[in-house]
Design a protein around this motif. Structure first.
Motif, PDB file in Angstrom:
ATOM      1  N   GLY A1311      49.585   6.297  83.839  1.00 15.48           N
ATOM      2  CA  GLY A1311      49.277   6.755  82.555  1.00 15.48           C
ATOM      3  C   GLY A1311      50.963   7.602  81.727  1.00 15.48           C
ATOM      4  N   SER A1312      51.660   8.123  83.461  1.00 11.14           N
ATOM      5  CA  SER A1312      52.679   8.552  82.883  1.00 11.14           C
ATOM      6  C   SER A1312      54.124   7.482  82.261  1.00 11.14           C
ATOM      7  CB  SER A1312      53.099   9.099  83.724  1.00 11.14           C
ATOM      8  OG  SER A1312      53.667   8.327  85.263  1.00 11.14           O
ATOM      9  N   ALA A1313      54.109   6.266  82.693  1.00 15.92           N
ATOM     10  CA  ALA A1313      55.077   5.149  82.139  1.00 15.92           C
ATOM     11  C   ALA A1313      54.365   4.829  80.626  1.00 15.92           C
ATOM     12  CB  ALA A1313      54.741   4.002  82.738  1.00 15.92           C
ATOM     13  N   SER A1314      53.321   5.251  80.228  1.00 19.00           N
ATOM     14  CA  SER A1314      52.821   4.953  78.683  1.00 19.00           C
ATOM     15  C   SER A1314      53.227   5.790  78.169  1.00 19.00           C
ATOM     16  CB  SER A1314      51.534   4.266  78.953  1.00 19.00           C
ATOM     17  OG  SER A1314      51.087   3.033  79.495  1.00 19.00           O
ATOM     18  N   LEU A1315      53.124   7.120  78.577  1.00 18.97           N
ATOM     19  CA  LEU A1315      53.937   7.947  77.714  1.00 18.97           C
ATOM     20  C   LEU A1315      55.307   8.261  77.605  1.00 18.97           C
ATOM     21  CD1 LEU A1315      51.847  11.405  79.427  1.00 18.97           C
ATOM     22  CD2 LEU A1315      51.009  10.539  76.719  1.00 18.97           C
ATOM     23  N   VAL A1316      56.060   7.817  78.411  1.00 18.91           N
ATOM     24  CA  VAL A1316      57.598   7.517  78.933  1.00 18.91           C
ATOM     25  C   VAL A1316      58.429   7.076  77.703  1.00 18.91           C
ATOM     26  CG1 VAL A1316      60.113   7.433  79.751  1.00 18.91           C
ATOM     27  CG2 VAL A1316      57.950   9.217  80.812  1.00 18.91           C
ATOM     28  N   LEU A1317      57.202   6.049  77.845  1.00 19.54           N
ATOM     29  CA  LEU A1317      58.280   4.494  77.353  1.00 19.54           C
ATOM     30  C   LEU A1317      58.064   4.891  75.364  1.00 19.54           C
ATOM     31  CD1 LEU A1317      56.950   1.460  79.195  1.00 19.54           C
ATOM     32  CD2 LEU A1317      59.514   2.145  78.834  1.00 19.54           C
ATOM     33  N   SER A1318      56.018   5.190  75.033  1.00 20.66           N
ATOM     34  CA  SER A1318      56.110   5.707  73.900  1.00 20.66           C
ATOM     35  C   SER A1318      56.762   5.941  73.543  1.00 20.66           C
ATOM     36  CB  SER A1318      54.533   6.260  74.324  1.00 20.66           C
ATOM     37  OG  SER A1318      53.527   5.090  74.264  1.00 20.66           O
ATOM     38  N   ASP A1319      57.284   7.543  73.939  1.00 17.87           N
ATOM     39  CA  ASP A1319      58.464   8.533  73.535  1.00 17.87           C
ATOM     40  C   ASP A1319      59.998   7.774  72.972  1.00 17.87           C
ATOM     41  OD1 ASP A1319      56.190  10.104  73.347  1.00 17.87           O
ATOM     42  OD2 ASP A1319      57.181  11.427  74.602  1.00 17.87           O
ATOM     43  N   TYR A1320      60.013   6.715  74.235  1.00 22.75           N
ATOM     44  CA  TYR A1320      61.409   6.245  73.936  1.00 22.75           C
ATOM     45  C   TYR A1320      61.409   5.073  72.648  1.00 22.75           C
ATOM     46  CZ  TYR A1320      63.489   7.399  78.718  1.00 22.75           C
ATOM     47  OH  TYR A1320      63.637   8.896  79.804  1.00 22.75           O
ATOM     48  N   ALA A1321      60.326   4.782  72.919  1.00 18.18           N
ATOM     49  CA  ALA A1321      60.597   3.579  71.658  1.00 18.18           C
ATOM     50  C   ALA A1321      60.718   4.859  70.107  1.00 18.18           C
ATOM     51  CB  ALA A1321      59.215   3.174  71.383  1.00 18.18           C
ATOM     52  N   TYR A1322      59.626   5.477  70.452  1.00 17.31           N
ATOM     53  CA  TYR A1322      60.169   6.660  69.118  1.00 17.31           C
ATOM     54  C   TYR A1322      61.435   7.673  69.564  1.00 17.31           C
ATOM     55  CZ  TYR A1322      59.370  10.126  66.364  1.00 17.31           C
ATOM     56  OH  TYR A1322      59.306  11.657  64.994  1.00 17.31           O
ATOM     57  N   PHE A1323      62.043   7.422  70.260  1.00 24.86           N
ATOM     58  CA  PHE A1323      63.613   7.233  69.903  1.00 24.86           C
ATOM     59  C   PHE A1323      64.984   7.721  69.464  1.00 24.86           C
ATOM     60  CE2 PHE A1323      63.111  10.820  73.902  1.00 24.86           C
ATOM     61  CZ  PHE A1323      61.705  11.928  73.097  1.00 24.86           C
ATOM     62  N   VAL A1324      63.777   5.823  69.388  1.00 26.24           N
ATOM     63  CA  VAL A1324      64.731   5.123  69.119  1.00 26.24           C
ATOM     64  C   VAL A1324      65.002   4.735  67.396  1.00 26.24           C
ATOM     65  CG1 VAL A1324      64.926   1.864  69.277  1.00 26.24           C
ATOM     66  CG2 VAL A1324      64.652   3.508  71.131  1.00 26.24           C
ATOM     67  N   THR A1325      63.715   4.740  67.073  1.00 27.38           N
ATOM     68  CA  THR A1325      63.372   4.155  65.496  1.00 27.38           C
ATOM     69  C   THR A1325      63.499   5.928  64.769  1.00 27.38           C
ATOM     70  OG1 THR A1325      61.234   6.207  65.776  1.00 27.38           O
ATOM     71  CG2 THR A1325      61.008   3.362  65.676  1.00 27.38           C
ATOM     72  N   LEU A1326      64.511   7.313  65.673  1.00 29.82           N
ATOM     73  CA  LEU A1326      64.497   8.374  65.012  1.00 29.82           C
ATOM     74  C   LEU A1326      66.034   7.686  64.405  1.00 29.82           C
ATOM     75  CD1 LEU A1326      64.097  10.890  67.275  1.00 29.82           C
ATOM     76  CD2 LEU A1326      63.121  10.175  65.088  1.00 29.82           C
ATOM     77  N   ALA A1327      67.065   6.694  64.867  1.00 33.85           N
ATOM     78  CA  ALA A1327      68.478   6.781  64.321  1.00 33.85           C
ATOM     79  C   ALA A1327      68.189   6.001  63.171  1.00 33.85           C
ATOM     80  CB  ALA A1327      69.275   5.598  65.590  1.00 33.85           C
ATOM     81  N   PHE A1328      66.868   5.277  63.145  1.00 41.75           N
ATOM     82  CA  PHE A1328      66.903   4.356  61.282  1.00 41.75           C
ATOM     83  C   PHE A1328      66.234   4.953  60.894  1.00 41.75           C
ATOM     84  CE2 PHE A1328      67.825   1.705  65.220  1.00 41.75           C
ATOM     85  CZ  PHE A1328      68.536   1.177  65.077  1.00 41.75           C
ATOM     86  N   LEU A1329      64.683   5.641  60.556  1.00 38.15           N
ATOM     87  CA  LEU A1329      64.588   6.057  60.488  1.00 38.15           C
ATOM     88  C   LEU A1329      65.069   7.732  59.235  1.00 38.15           C
ATOM     89  CD1 LEU A1329      60.575   6.574  62.001  1.00 38.15           C
ATOM     90  CD2 LEU A1329      61.317   5.124  60.302  1.00 38.15           C
ATOM     91  N   GLU A1330      65.706   8.082  60.276  1.00 42.81           N
ATOM     92  CA  GLU A1330      66.519   9.468  59.238  1.00 42.81           C
ATOM     93  C   GLU A1330      67.370   8.980  58.344  1.00 42.81           C
ATOM     94  OE1 GLU A1330      65.964  12.497  59.792  1.00 42.81           O
ATOM     95  OE2 GLU A1330      63.990  11.809  61.778  1.00 42.81           O
ATOM     96  N   ALA A1331      67.813   7.633  58.625  1.00 45.27           N
ATOM     97  CA  ALA A1331      68.762   7.292  58.062  1.00 45.27           C
ATOM     98  C   ALA A1331      68.143   7.217  56.633  1.00 45.27           C
ATOM     99  CB  ALA A1331      69.481   6.299  58.779  1.00 45.27           C
ATOM    100  N   GLN A1332      67.002   6.390  56.814  1.00 49.19           N
ATOM    101  CA  GLN A1332      66.164   5.514  55.447  1.00 49.19           C
ATOM    102  C   GLN A1332      66.157   7.481  54.802  1.00 49.19           C
ATOM    103  OE1 GLN A1332      63.172   3.040  56.827  1.00 49.19           O
ATOM    104  NE2 GLN A1332      64.760   1.768  57.187  1.00 49.19           N
ATOM    105  N   ASP A1333      65.826   7.823  55.442  1.00 49.19           N
ATOM    106  CA  ASP A1333      65.416   9.380  55.103  1.00 49.19           C
ATOM    107  C   ASP A1333      66.254  10.143  53.903  1.00 49.19           C
ATOM    108  OD1 ASP A1333      62.713   9.380  55.618  1.00 49.19           O
ATOM    109  OD2 ASP A1333      63.190  10.633  57.140  1.00 49.19           O
TER     110      ASP A1333
END
Length: 1739
Positions: A1311-1333
């Motif tokens: 289960g740790s890999a899913s936790l890390v990969l999910s958070d990594y995917a979330y961190f990728v979106t921050l650069a674009f979600l923050e720009a849209q905000d």
């Protein structure tokens, strides 16, 4: 060409010239040429000369010269010169050659010059030429010298000089005489001479005879000009005077012929050319033959001296000698005076005995008479009288001076001669001295002052000669002392004690007698000259001469001359009128306004005071420098004469420092007026020449007139006193006694004046001034009593100087030599109640300067001696510190004593053996209040306020208020001075006993509570630290352990009280000292001591700091700065506590019984600081706990258990802090939000915590705890920080730390890999979600906040490839697909791919690839691994599979349908897009048709491709542009409507379409559209046979989109129509694809075609057509017919590469072959394929 060849050429030229008129010459020349050619080389030439043909070589020369033809003679002489050069002339032919030259001597100038050349070559080539033949050769030269032609005469004269020199040179060079001749000498004797010697003798004798108008004996001359004869004689004497010394027969000629000749010439009426040359020869005789011609030299010398002195009695005709004769004689004397050895030899010859003419004495007397005979001409130098000392004058006189100065300036500027008096080298010198002007027939114009310059130079040369020979000998013969004690200032030489046979000693004795005889005249002459108006250069020479004579007299032990010269220098250096006028000077007011100059002159004329400040001129200062240098040089031999020298130096110091000034303001008077003579009568002589101003020196001033500024002179005076260290003991005693005597007389006179006037000293001020009755009372030193008391005494200062320089004498020698006179004199002044305050202070300064140097000299002495000296020094110092009285003067004296104590401790405290109690008592005395002035030296103890010195307990004492000090203000300077000494006492704590140490701590406590913050800070921070160090170093005795433990805890308690001081500086210093003490000595403390420190010192410190800070009123004045100060103290305390735990946790603290309670309390303190304190404190608190965590290094056993419990305690606290911190209001930026550093430290704590926990447990945290950890980190990641850190080019430290924590997670935990990969995917979106905000800012503050918002770009760039890598690593894990992790990854990539050019910039300063490219690359990698594996997991539900494919479809749609209107077409981007499409074709198309993939996914994918393949859309606002040429490869850009989704503002265009008049808009990325068109054709084709079932399904579901796309081309461009027709022509479908696509279940019938059941022919035909591989042609049959039947077909010339658009990187042919394409032809080809499918033949 060789010399022989030149000779042959000359002979041939001679033969050619005489071919017709002189056949005999031609024949002789031809014969000579034949002989030379027959005998080539040097050997052949020698054989010719020695053989019978020797005359044949000379025959052409003789015959040619006999021809009387000028041209032939010239050629013959040329041949002769060649023969002489080749030495081809026989010796026996020489007489004939010379006689032949005599026959042709009357020819032209050219022939005469050639004769001279040949003669010179002939005589020098044949050195054996002697006697009559040589005389004939010389005779020819003499005849030619008489020529009236200048060139011939001068050449002959030069040739004669060379020949005569050669004759004497042969004598010098001869080795052995071959032929001996006997001659009779003038004195009647005979001698034998060689031929060369005989020639020289005869030539020189004849020259003397000819010069005396007598008949020669060797040269057959009737006469010779006397001037030329004397010139030849001078040349011989100049170059071969050594030969005369060796050959007595030639020297005899000087006695018998030359000396009478010269004496006669100088006695007769002088003619300038003859007298000039005679004088030059006399000079040579005087210089080179004074020993051999002693009598003659004496006569000549006295004759010259009489000429110089102006005595005319020896003139033959009684007439007065001309002035130029005196000048010549003086120039000769100057040359003699320049030779010191010659002068000494003259004195030995003529002055040593009682009889004789005494040449030296007569010379000195004559020179003195010469330079003093015309004082009016030499003028007076008013500079030597000082500045500002002349009497007042009238208005007319002052105005006249101004006018004269202006006139002088104008004359100088216009170059008009100015007949000013005085001597200078510009107007009183000659470019070429008179004695060297041999070309003059008459005497040249001689400046009037030239002869006096010569006299001056003679005197200077004599003095320099003495110095040049005496001073080096003095350095050589004077005693050198020993290696350990060299004598640098030796006494005068005792010549009687030296070796009388030594040559140097003999010379010194001679010079001593010379000075004894000549010093009065020398002193008189030089003293007169230095007072005249000399130029700077001449003045420097005279002054240097005085210096040389002074030094020589001194080193030779001539006291009377030495003192006379020193006295003269003293008077010249310090004029008496300058000293007497200095005090009476009043500065005149400077008039202003239009009439300022006139009014100023009138005021000056009417005033009775000098017009400028009295002072020393440059020349006075130069004399002073010479006096100083001479006194320094003679320091070892002056003895009692030091008094007069020191008196002069005192006057100089007074003038230069106290009242005098040399820099006169330019506003007062013109510069010329400053140096003009004010005191002269109007009818007197003219004023002196204007000298340069003091601040306008010439660049080339003489050395003695440089560095005449007061500071340089004062430095020289200081250097004189520094030289006392090089004196002998006896000389130093003389110097010291003289200095004390001078000081006593000066101070005694001043005090006597005060007593006589009944002046009483004010207790708080300096003595009052004496009355006017004593204003003009003369002091011993020459300085009068002034109206204003002097600020110091010269002698007192210098006593201190020499004492410090000679401290060893004060200690090691008998007290009577130095110690007693110096110290008793200074102490007398110091304690004198009526002495001026300034003098008392001065005496104290110098006494302290002596005492402070003593410790440095106490080396290599026995202890008893050291104790005696130290006791004596401290006793004297204590007397000064305890001086009675309460005046400011007494306070200053006491302060100076304390400063001296400080210096003594600073330099010699390590050698101090006695007196610590005295020192501490002196230091403590300054902390006691002072009373009224009393005779009691110390204040009673009971007058001190009862303030506890030693604290009782650490918690019962309070910090004294800053305003409650118990010190009187007059004692504050004393406290500061005493504290410096206390600091040094603390540097020597090892020398103190335990009682003294405790007293020292008490004293430090007192100083820590003083009003002076710096003192309190130093006492708390530095000195108490040193005491703790000393206490620990004493812990070597186990029996005294308890004693020192108590002392150490007492020290910490004292520091704890100071840690809460109201002053932040003291507070901080105390905290630092407290924890430094514990850190340094913590390892030596027992566990009980540590328990005491933790619970009584460390934790109470934090509580007390919080409590004290809480007492600050938030509304009070300065509350913000005070709060910040308390925060700094808390920070310092937390940092120090963290250091304590880090250093001693494992070694000491863990071993405490209550460690868990200690740790829990510590963690709770940290938590309180983090949640309650300010942001700076939060960071420090977290760092403190981090240090403590890191100290758990490799715990084992019980320590591992303790570490585990400590980790749990800290985790609980960290989680609590994390939740509370991240739940603070952070939705917007606010200054109160936490900072970047806060969270960096917070994440560092958990990193250290995880590291320790893993090392203790050996496993990863549970999944639940990991989830909690990552949730907090995720919240931190999006927290709106109060400060901004750029995160575009590189991640911030916080982001980096968070990723480090993620990277540290053990992904092998389920289960740790899913936790890390999910958070990594979330961190990728921050650069674009923050720009849209980003929102439009409504204010400037909002704009700033938005500009400083985190972009997350750097972390996005970092994580996207990591995300791909981690997925690739765990791609076989089912949980990634089941829990939506894969979908999250794909959706994260979808955002930048869809935004594409709208993505944020990847960097500000770098060149990183765009984010969409990075996302595309990593997505392709993920998709390549993901798509094949989706269907491998049977446990994976269809809904999850559909979701994953839907996510993939979103990425595809985003990539293919991305808005590219904001970017220009880029080939690189197109290639990148092509790679993406190729990846779809390779990795997606084969798996897209899997049975678990929903139909909607495939159909939507086809629709996406259909839409992406659009190349144009109908235009709304078309702008027509020219249609491109037929063979253009590139389409011109066009502007399209802004409403088009894929239209670009600057790309695309409008083109006319075949068959319609409407315009269309070309969409951007045309080639990309063609690639998408190719892809949909590819999906529907049967070109690939792998995964057939899947591909058939995809083709059946996508074929309707392809056909719909084809049907849209009715309004296409010509190229597009041709492209579609070509693709349709080459497309081959899967069988039944079209039929399946039209059925109700395309997936079913794509691979299982049913049999046709319809009986209708039409339906069966339709089924067969739709099941055909060419079904698409049947479907488009009507469209094809329309194209074929269209009135106009679409045509274009296109390269073959146009239809291979799926390979954009294919290299193009340099010259592509264009092919003509026609839509009607292609349509017919398609119809042909339809016919073939139907079985119909095509015709």
């Amino acid at each position: 060409m060789s010399s022989l060849s030149f000779l042959i050429s000359e002979l041939q030229a001679l033969a050619t010239e005489t071919r017709r008129r002189y056949p005999d010459v031609r024949e002789a020349s031809d014969k000579a040429v034949a002989l030379l050619r027959a005998n080539p080389g040097a050997e052949g030439l020698t054989s010719l000369i020695d053989g019978a043909h020797g005359d044949d070589l000379m025959k052409p020369v003789f015959l040619g010269c006999a021809s009387k033809n000028a041209k032939v003679i010239t050629l013959a002489l040329s041949v002769l010169q060649r023969l002489i050069a080749l030495k081809a002339v026989s010796f026996r032919a020489l007489p004939h050659i010379i006689s032949t030259m005599g026959e042709i001597i009357s020819q032209g100038v050219d022939i005469q010059l050639r004769i001279l050349q040949a003669l010179l070559s002939l005589v020098t080539t044949f050195p054996d030429l002697h006697g009559a033949v040589l005389g004939d050769a010389l005779l020819l030269c003499f005849h030619l010298q008489d020529s009236r032609i200048a060139v011939v005469s001068s050449t002959a004269a030069a040739t004669l000089r060379q020949l005569v020199m050669f004759i004497f040179e042969k004598v010098v060079m001869q080795k052995a005489a071959v032929e001996i001749h006997t001659i009779r000498l003038p004195d009647g004797t005979s001698t034998q001479l060689s031929s060369a010697e005989l020639d020289a003798y005869r030539v020189f004798e004849d020259l003397c005879l000819l010069a005396n108008a007598e008949a020669p004996q060797f040269l057959r001359l009737e006469s010779l000009p006397k001037t030329f004869a004397l010139e030849l004689i001078e040349s011989v004497l100049t170059n071969y005077h050594g030969l005369f010394h060796k050959r007595p027969e030639i020297l005899l000629l000087l006695h018998h012929h030359l000396s009478p000749l010269l004496l006669k010439g100088l006695s007769e009426r002088p003619l300038f050319p003859l007298a000039l040359r005679s004088t030059r020869v006399v000079f040579l005789l005087l210089k080179q033959f004074s020993d051999e011609l002693a009598t003659e030299a004496e006569v000549f010398a006295m004759m010259l001296i009489r000429i110089i002195s102006g005595e005319d009695s020896n003139a033959s005709d009684g007439s007065r000698r001309p002035h130029w004769m005196r000048v010549l004689a003086t120039e000769v004397i100057r040359g003699i005076c320049n030779d010191a050895d010659l002068m000494r030899r003259y004195w030995q010859l003529y002055d040593a005995g009682t009889e004789g003419s005494h040449v030296f004495a007569a010379l000195i007397t004559a020179l003195k008479r010469l330079v003093t005979e015309r004082p009016a001409l030499l003028g007076v130098s008013h500079q030597m009288q000082g500045l500002g000392v002349h009497e007042g004058t009238t208005l007319e006189h002052v105005a006249g001076i101004v006018a004269n100065a202006a006139s002088s300036t104008v004359h100088g500027a216009l170059g008009i001669p100015n007949n000013a008096t005085g001597l200078n080298m510009e107007t009183c010198s000659m470019r070429l001295q008179c004695i060297d002007q041999l070309d003059k027939a008459e005497a040249p114009a001689i400046p009037e002052g030239y002869i006096y310059v010569l006299g001056l130079q003679c005197l200077v040369s004599i003095a320099e000669g003495f110095a040049a020979s005496t001073l080096p000998a003095f350095a050589l013969l004077s005693p050198k002392g020993t290696d350990s004690a060299p004598m640098r200032l030796p006494p005068a030489l005792d010549l009687d004690a030296l070796d009388g046979d030594d040559a140097t000693v003999k010379h010194l004795r001679v010079e001593k007698r010379m000075i004894e005889d000549g010093w009065p005249a020398l002193l008189a002459a030089l003293s007169f000259l230095i007072g005249t108006n000399l130029s700077d250069e001449l003045f420097s020479e005279v002054l240097a001469a005085l210096q040389a004579l002074t030094n020589v007299s001194g080193v030779l032990g001539l006291q009377t001359p030495r003192d006379a010269f020193l006295t003269s220098l003293s008077k010249l250096a310090i004029p008496a009128r300058v000293v007497s006028r200095l005090d009476s000077h009043v500065e005149p007011s400077t008039p202003r306004g239009a009439a300022g100059v006139v009014d100023g002159i009138a005021a000056l004329a009417g005033a009775s005071v000098p017009i400028q400040t009295p002072g020393l001129s440059d020349r006075n200062v130069a004399c002073l420098k010479v006096l100083i240098f001479s006194a320094s040089y003679l320091g070892g031999s002056l003895g009692p004469s030091w008094f007069n020298v020191l008196e002069t130096l005192q006057n100089a110091d007074y003038v230069l420092t106290n009242k005098g000034t040399r820099i006169i303001s330019s506003r007062k008077l013109p510069s010329a007026l400053l140096n003009a003579s004010i005191g002269k009568a109007a009818s007197g002589t003219s004023t002196t020449a204007v000298e340069p101003a003091a601040n306008g020196y010439h660049l080339d001033r003489p050395l003695l007139l440089t560095d005449v500024e007061p500071e340089h002179v004062l430095m020289a005076i200081q250097g004189l006193f520094e030289s006392t260290k090089d004196m002998s003991d006896e000389a130093f005693n003389h110097f010291t006694v003289a200095l004390c005597k001078l000081s006593a007389e000066m101070i005694g006179m001043q005090v006597s004046a005060d007593l006589d006037e009944s002046l009483q000293e004010d207790a708080n001020g300096p003595p009052m001034s004496p009355t006017a009755a004593y204003a003009h009372r003369r002091r011993v030193s020459g300085i009068q009593l002034t109206r204003t008391p002097r600020s110091g005494d010269f002698s007192v200062n210098k006593l201190g100087t020499i004492s410090q320089l000679n401290i060893s004498r004060l200690l090691y020698l008998d007290e009577s030599i130095a110690w007693q006179p110096i110290t008793s004199h200074l102490m007398t002044i110091l304690r004198h109640p009526l002495a001026p305050a300034s003098l008392r202070i001065q005496a104290a300064q110098n006494l302290d300067g002596v005492l402070v140097v003593i410790p440095r000299a106490l080396q290599n002495l026995d202890k008893e001696t050291i104790k005696t000296v130290q006791q004596r020094t401290l006793t004297v110092l204590a007397s000064q510190v305890t001086t009675e009285g309460g005046s400011s003067t007494v306070v200053d004296i006491r302060r100076m004593g304390l400063e001296t104590l400080h210096q003594i401790l600073q330099t010699g405290s390590h050698t101090l053996l006695v007196g610590w109690e005295i020192i501490l008592e002196m230091l403590a005395s300054v902390c006691r209040p002072t009373t009224a002035p009393t005779s009691i030296p110390m204040v009673p103890e009971d007058s001190i306020p009862e303030t506890p010195i030693v604290p009782t307990t650490p918690h019962t004492r309070g910090t004294p208020s800053l305003n409650t000090g118990f010190l009187d203000k007059p004692n504050i300077p004393l406290i500061r001075s005493a504290f410096q000494s206390l600091t040094l006492v603390c540097d020597n704590l090892l020398s103190l006993s335990s009682d003294q140490l405790k007293l020292c701590i008490s004293t430090l406590g007192l100083f820590g509570r003083q009003m002076d913050t710096n003192i309190a800070l130093t006492a708390a921070e530095s000195l108490l630290w040193g005491v703790s160090d000393s206490i620990q170093m004493r812990r070597k005795d186990p029996d005294a352990e308890q004693q020192y433990n108590e002392l150490w805890m007492f020290l910490l308690s004292e520091l704890l009280v100071l840690c809460t001081d109201a002053r932040p500086e003291v507070r901080g210093g105390s905290i630092q000292t407290l924890f430094r003490t514990m850190q340094l000595y913590g390892l030596t403390l027992s566990l009980d001591m540590w328990h005491e420190c933790i619970w009584k010192i460390i934790f109470p410190l934090l509580d007390s700091l919080r409590a004290a800070a809480a007492m600050i009123s938030p509304d009070g004045e300065g509350s913000l700065s005070a709060g910040n100060a308390w925060d700094e103290s808390k920070i310092l305390a937390l940092q120090s506590i963290g250091g304590i735990f880090n250093d001693f946790l494992m070694s000491k603290l863990v071993q405490l019984i209550d460690f868990e309670q200690v740790w829990s309390t510590f963690v709770q303190q940290i938590q309180s600081s983090v949640l309650e304190e300010s942001k700076p404190i939060i960071t420090v608190a977290l760092r403190s706990i981090e240090k403590a965590l890191k100290s758990f290094k490799d715990p084992v056993g019980i320590n591992k258990t303790i570490a585990d419990r400590s980790c749990e305690t800290l985790w609980s606290s960290w989680e609590t802090m994390g939740r509370q911190l991240t739940t603070r209001p952070s939705g917007v930026y606010h200054p109160e939000n936490l900072t970047h550093d806060n969270f960096v430290a917070f994440v560092d704590v958990v990193r250290s915590l995880r590291s320790l926990s893993k090392s203790v447990k050996g496993q990863e945290w549970t999944l639940q705890r990991l989830g909690e950890l990552l949730a907090i980190l995720r919240s931190i990641q999006i927290y709106k920080l109060a400060d901004f850190r750029p995160d575009v080019d590189a991640m911030t430290p916080l982001q980096n730390n968070i990723l480090v924590v993620y990277e540290s997670v053990d992904l092998s935990v389920s289960g740790s890999a899913s936790l890390v990969l999910s958070d990594y995917a979330y961190f990728v979106t921050l650069a674009f979600l923050e720009a849209q905000d980003q929102i439009t800012p409504t204010s400037k503050q909002d704009a700033v906040s938005q500009a400083k918002k985190a972009t997350y770009i750097a972390i996005c760039k970092r994580i996207m490839p990591v995300l791909s890598h981690l997925y690739s690593r765990f791609k076989g894990s089912l949980e990634l697909y089941c829990d939506g992790t894969v979908e999250a990854i794909l959706k994260a990539y979808a955002i930048p791919i869809k935004l594409k050019y709208d993505c944020p910039s990847p960097s500000k300063f770098g060149s990183d690839p765009p984010l969409w490219k990075t996302a595309t690359t990593t997505f392709v990698s993920v998709a390549k691994d993901c798509i094949p594996r989706i269907t491998e997991f049977p446990e994976l539900s269809d809904e999850r599979i559909a979701g994953i494919w839907q996510s993939l479809l979103e990425v595809f749609e985003g990539a293919l349908m991305a808005d590219c209107s904001s970017a220009a077409e880029d080939l690189i981007d197109e290639v990148f897009d092509h790679v993406f499409i190729s990846a779809i074709e390779t990795h997606v198309s084969a798996h897209l048709g899997h049975k678990r993939v929903p139909n909607d996914i495939i159909i939507n994918f086809g629709k996406v491709l259909q839409h992406a393949s659009k190349i144009h859309e109908p235009g709304i606002t078309p702008i027509p542009i020219p249609i491109p040429h037929e063979h253009d490869e590139e389409e011109p850009s066009e502007e399209v409507s802004s409403t088009n989704q894929r239209a670009s503002n600057d790309l695309g265009g409008e083109y006319e379409v075949v068959g319609t008049t409407l315009s269309i808009s070309i969409l951007p990325r045309e080639r990309f559209s063609y690639w998408c068109f190719d892809l949909i054709f590819h999906l529907c084709s049967s070109i690939d046979d792998d995964y057939e079932w899947n591909r058939r399904r995809v083709a059946a579901l996508c074929l309707p989109q392809l056909l719909d796309r084809i049907s849209q081309d009715s309004r296409a461009r010509e190229e597009e129509v041709l492209y579609v027709l070509n693709k349709m022509l080459n497309l081959s479908l899967w069988s039944g694809s079209l039929w399946a696509s039209q059925s109700e279940d395309p997936t079913r019938f794509a691979n299982e075609l049913p049999e046709s059941v319809s009986d209708e022919v039409i339906n069966r035909s339709r089924d067969l057509a739709y099941k055909s591989p060419r079904a698409h042609l049947f479907y488009c049959y009507n469209l094809l017919l329309q194209i074929v039947s269209a009135p106009k077909s679409a045509t274009a010339w296109l390269p073959p590469s146009f239809f291979t658009s799926m390979n954009p990187t294919m290299p193009e042919i340099e010259s592509p072959q264009y092919i003509h394409y026609d839509s009607r032809t292609l349509a017919n080809s398609c119809l042909k394929l339809i016919g073939e499918e139907m079985g119909l033949p095509w015709s």
